[in-house]
Design a protein around this motif. Structure first.
Motif: not given
Ligand SMILES: Cc1cc2nc3c(=O)[nH]c(=O)nc-3n(C[C@H](O)[C@H](O)[C@H](O)COP(=O)(O)OP(=O)(O)OC[C@H]3O[C@@H](n4cnc5c(N)ncnc54)[C@H](O)[C@@H]3O)c2cc1C
Length: 434
Positions: A10-19, A21-27, A205-211
């Motif tokens: 949950i912590i890693g995926l939440s960080a991915a979500y907001y990074l 959202e603020s324009g980072w290229d996230v892996t 799934g949501l994160l992947e849809q957002r890139g």
């Protein structure tokens, strides 16, 4: 700007979500398949009521007493390991009234922020997980627990939380099956609960849809560091299923590997005092008697979460290295505690089947879930940049509150990485405190 997040709980995926959202290229690099971490089988509570950090006065003496009872909810696996002894000493030192008083405000602020952000996820059209805001009731049978909990309710009110003290009649009006010797309860009305398995299945799934790129079977085994900065991340390639992507020149690396964080931090030359705290849960799908409200049976430290058609029972905190042994008497202790408060469970065929210990022993793997809470040395999460590695951000140590603090932690990661003012004060979470 490129961010690599290690760990898909949950912590890693939440960080991915907001990074993201603020324009980072996230892996996201995840060692497993995203389905087997502590964020799955937990109780699903979002608990602003839990503003007392784990390191609090009385916990150590109570813990020592409990260690000698096979069915107790707390256990430290005795060991001469240096990391356990160091963690234990720090924990002991932190367990003061002053620490509790200082920690309550920052914890409540992050808990409330996180709950609101999680509720907003639930309202997004791409997510559909069960989420209910009807609080959590703490029940007590003894005068001692009643006094402690009523005092807790008073402090909660001072912190701006809604905490209602209920007498014997009032709790029975809410939950008619309670035994007559349950003296009362405190209803923390700001608490909410969700179904964590569904949330954790939908978030990727949501994160992947957002890139966001999510790599499974990508186990981090090393870092190349130069001048206090991670230049590249090494992955284990010995497994044929391994991801072969080798992230180069990340601007930001987020360490969100839960109970495995000390080992990964060490690879970057960082020290993180943290111990795994194993807990068990059991879910039954067709309970006849559903609870109306999530609750904690205080004397037994057992939690129960009702969803629309399922019920989960969970407890125990076994401090010690990660292992896949199930301490059967402790599981038995959890199941035996339930009818002591809610006797109707004994008449429920689904519960009776679950509590058939001999059968349960044989089917342990399917019926008993366990996960490892990442327990920091003072019970407060570590959220902030690392001491010796400029582009390493630590986001772990959430212990029994990882789900409750997940979204809020992700938001703080993005705010701090972007050099923005943070939504809540972060001083108390600084990993540089050790
Ligand atoms: C019985 C029980 C009940 C609980 N109930 C609640 C509750 O009701 N509410 C609440 O707020 N919290 C609860 N918790 C606590 C909560 O579940 C945890 O705090 C939370 O899941 C921790 O999340 P995490 O992302 O830090 O760790 P994890 O979910 O464990 O994720 C860490 C991830 O890192 C990955 N990883 C590890 N090493 C590597 C590596 N080298 N390379 C790549 N990936 C790696 C792991 O595979 C894992 O997927 C409960 C815990 C238990 C055990």
């Amino acid at each position: 700007m490129k961010a690599t997040i290690i760990g898909g709980g949950i912590i890693g995926l939440s960080a991915a979500y907001y990074l993201n959202e603020s324009g980072w290229d996230v892996t996201v690099l995840e060692r497993g398949d995203l389905m087997d971490n502590c964020s799955f089988g937990n109780m699903g509570y979002l608990s602003p009521s839990h503003f007392v950090p784990l390191a609090a006065p009385g916990i150590v003496s109570q813990g020592i007493l409990w260690m000698f009872r096979q069915k107790s909810p707390f256990y430290v696996r005795p060991s001469l390991r240096w990391d356990l002894m160091d963690w234990g000493l720090k924990f002991l030192r932190a367990s003061t009234r002053r620490h509790v008083e200082r920690s309550a405000r920052p914890l409540v602020d992050l808990l409330l922020l996180s709950k609101n952000l999680t509720a907003a996820w639930q309202q997004s059209s791409l997510m559909n997980f069960e989420y209910t805001e009807n609080g959590c009731i703490m029940y007590y049978q003894t005068l001692k627990k009643e006094k402690e909990e009523v005092e807790n309710a008073r402090v909660a009110a001072d912190l701006g939380l809604k905490a209602e003290v209920l007498d014997r009649e009032q709790i029975r009006a809410l939950e008619p099956d309670l035994r007559p010797d349950v003296r009362g309860g405190v209803w923390f009305k700001d608490d909410a609960h969700l179904h964590p398995n569904t949330l954790m299945q939908q978030l990727p799934g949501l994160l992947e849809q957002r890139g966001v790129k999510i790599l499974k079977n990508a186990e981090v085994v090393g870092f190349q560091k130069e001048k206090g900065k991670i230049l590249s991340i090494e992955l284990d390639t010995s497994n044929p299923k391994s991801a072969i992507h080798n992230p180069q020149s990340p601007d930001l690396v987020v360490l969100a590997t839960g109970s495995w964080s000390p080992q990964i931090a060490r690879l970057a030359g960082e020290y993180l005092p943290l111990m795994p705290g194993k807990g068990y849960s059991m879910t039954f799908d067709t309970p006849r008697q559903l609870l109306r409200y999530p609750c904690i049976l205080l004397e037994a430290k057992v939690a129960l979460t009702p969803w629309a058609r399922r019920l989960r029972i969970g407890s125990t905190m076994e401090i010690g290295p990660v292992n896949d042994r199930i301490l059967f008497p402790r599981v038995q202790g959890i199941l035996e505690a339930v009818p002591k408060f809610l006797p109707g469970f004994n008449d429920d065929p689904a519960f009776r089947e679950l509590a058939d210990f001999e059968k349960l022993k044989k089917q342990m793997r399917e019926k008993i879930w366990f996960g490892f809470r990442p327990v920091s040395a003072d019970g407060m999460p570590y959220i902030g940049f690392a001491k010796k590695t400029d582009n390493l951000f630590i986001a772990t140590g959430h212990a029994m509150l990882g789900l409750s603090l997940g979204a809020g932690t992700g938001k703080l990661v993005a705010e701090m990485a972007n050099g923005k003012p943070t939504s809540v004060s972060v001083e108390a979470f600084d990993p540089k405190r050790y």
